[in-house]
Design an enzyme around this catalytic site. Structure first.
Site, PDB file in Angstrom:
ATOM      1  N   LYS A  30      55.725  43.731  36.824  1.00 57.83           N
ATOM      2  CA  LYS A  30      56.300  42.429  36.438  1.00 57.83           C
ATOM      3  C   LYS A  30      57.177  42.702  35.222  1.00 57.83           C
ATOM      4  CE  LYS A  30      56.425  37.929  37.022  1.00 57.83           C
ATOM      5  NZ  LYS A  30      57.179  37.339  38.120  1.00 57.83           N
TER       6      LYS A  30
ATOM      7  N   ASP B 117      44.179  44.875  42.422  1.00 61.49           N
ATOM      8  CA  ASP B 117      42.979  44.151  42.852  1.00 61.49           C
ATOM      9  C   ASP B 117      43.372  43.027  43.811  1.00 61.49           C
ATOM     10  OD1 ASP B 117      40.431  43.176  43.006  1.00 61.49           O
ATOM     11  OD2 ASP B 117      40.264  42.564  40.908  1.00 61.49           O
TER      12      ASP B 117
ATOM     13  N   ASP C  48      55.199  39.312  42.408  1.00 59.46           N
ATOM     14  CA  ASP C  48      55.281  38.075  43.196  1.00 59.46           C
ATOM     15  C   ASP C  48      56.062  38.314  44.482  1.00 59.46           C
ATOM     16  OD1 ASP C  48      57.293  38.567  41.365  1.00 59.46           O
ATOM     17  OD2 ASP C  48      57.739  36.473  40.942  1.00 59.46           O
TER      18      ASP C  48
ATOM     19  N   ASP D 102      43.385  43.086  48.410  1.00 61.56           N
ATOM     20  CA  ASP D 102      42.669  42.130  49.262  1.00 61.56           C
ATOM     21  C   ASP D 102      43.636  41.381  50.168  1.00 61.56           C
ATOM     22  OD1 ASP D 102      40.269  42.899  48.303  1.00 61.56           O
ATOM     23  OD2 ASP D 102      39.631  40.926  47.582  1.00 61.56           O
TER      24      ASP D 102
ATOM     25  N   TYR E 246      41.692  44.800  32.570  1.00 51.23           N
ATOM     26  CA  TYR E 246      40.239  44.750  32.743  1.00 51.23           C
ATOM     27  C   TYR E 246      39.517  45.515  31.627  1.00 51.23           C
ATOM     28  CZ  TYR E 246      41.130  42.928  37.437  1.00 51.23           C
ATOM     29  OH  TYR E 246      41.552  42.168  38.498  1.00 51.23           O
TER      30      TYR E 246
END
Ligand code: NAD
Length: 356
Positions: free
Chosen positions: A192, A248, A224, A252, A142
């Site tokens: 990852k 992020d 994943d 959620d 970001y």
């Protein structure tokens, strides 16, 4: 404990109702323990745009920096949707994160036994889930260099750079390990590393950092797989620590496991003042009607006691009081079902206060 100054930023919409409820609970717990709290109210978001023409006035920034902690309701609403993008109400949150140097976002995902039916998962899978998700908030993709869409060799192309330094990883993993020590001593670091160089550095530094916490066990999951495990077997997790982008998304995903947006608190922590707020927005559709669920904000106040004031016992007492009131069947409108007792925002705060 000396006097602690809390800056309260109600914000917009239901912000005033839910922060008033949380301040009421903080006052009650303070009167029962050796904590002295003072409260100072400041504007941010739409309310600040109306008063000062900007979403985050300097006076609010200054007060927040000088405070021991900040309790925030939520900002934004349709009234301010057409203001220029640079003064949007939501900019207040990003501004506060930046000004306060908040590099960690903490989201507990705990399912009240009384509200299990609201989860999209089967009761057996969700019962007993108690996760703390720690997301790096200040770095990664970001904030890395961006190349906006442009023609390269006749093809339109864009890119974002995922970048982490060892000190950035070390401080967030340290915080996760410290948090785990207040819980069940298990940290899962999510990356990852099979594909990304930034993740390989993350994993190496996470291993080095966790070695300095003798009681804490660290394991690793690819993002994943973590996304799957959160649905298949969420009970396996204690603390999850991950980067800005993965956090992020996973936060959620984890939040919907509980099925009730009004119940979830969060903390953003840095080297100075911490910021505590429910995960939901300003709910303008129900503002001023006594329909708002104050529990997410009240549990945010409990996190404030735990992480900014070191008052673990007081935090636990608030969390237990909330659970008792829910077990007794009291519900705000968002969670009301036949057979339970419907209460207003203020009544819910009063019931929780009564248990303290
Ligand atoms: P929202 O979270 O405000 O509302 C979504 C739905 O959930 C609505 O139906 C609302 O009534 C309900 N809801 C939310 N909190 C509740 C509570 N405590 N009790 C009962 N019901 C509750 O999301 P939205 O409608 O997408 O956004 C509304 C405004 O809030 C927008 O301006 C948005 O930008 C802003 N927002 C602010 C924050 C923040 O301040 N951190 C976060 C998200 C959205």
């Amino acid at each position: 404990m000396s006097e602690k100054n809390i800056v309260v930023i109600p914000g917009d919409g239901i912000g005033e109702e839910i922060t008033s409820a949380a301040v009421r609970i903080l006052n009650k717990i303070a009167s029962k323990s050796n904590i002295t709290l003072t409260f100072e109210k400041h504007l941010a978001g739409g309310a600040a745009i109306d008063a000062y023409g900007v979403p985050l006035p300097d006076s609010t920034i200054k007060a927040a920096k000088n405070a021991d902690a900040v309790l925030l309701g939520a900002v934004g609403g349709p009234k301010w949707d057409s203001v220029p993008p640079e003064i949007r109400a939501e900019k207040a949150i990003l501004g506060l994160r930046k000004e306060l140097g908040l590099y960690a976002n903490l989201r507990p995902i705990k399912v009240s036994e009384a509200l299990i039916e609201f989860s999209p998962l089967k009761a057996a899978a969700i019962s007993g889930v108690d996760i703390l998700l720690v997301r790096e908030l200040n770095g990664g993709i970001y904030y890395g260099a961006k190349n906006e869409a442009a023609m390269v060799n006749g093809v339109e192309q864009a890119s974002d750079l995922e970048i982490y330094s060892a000190p950035e990883v070390r401080r967030i993993v340290t915080l996760a390990c410290q948090a785990a020590k207040l819980r069940r001593n298990q940290v899962v670091s999510v990356d990852k590393a099979n594909v990304l160089a930034s993740s390989r550095l993350w994993r190496k530094v996470a291993n080095e950092t966790a070695k300095t916490f003798a009681d804490v066990s660290l394991s690793h999951l690819y993002v994943d797989n973590c996304a799957m495990q959160l649905i298949l077997a969420p009970k396996q997790f204690d603390v999850i620590v991950t980067n800005n982008l993965f956090g992020d998304i996973l936060s959620d995903e984890a939040a919907v496991l509980t099925g009730s947006i009004g119940m979830l608190p969060s903390a953003s922590i840095g080297d100075g003042t911490g910021l505590y707020e429910p995960i939901h927005g300003s709910a303008p559709d129900i503002a001023g009607l006594g329909l708002a669920n104050p529990v997410g904000t009240i549990l945010s106040a409990a996190m404030l006691l735990r992480y900014s004031l070191g008052a673990e016992q007081a935090a636990n007492q608030i969390e237990q009081a909330v659970e008792q009131v829910l077990v007794e069947g009291y519900r705000t409108a968002d969670l009301y079902k036949h057979g339970s007792t419907k209460v207003t925002t203020e009544e819910m705060a009063g019931l929780i206060e009564g248990k303290l």
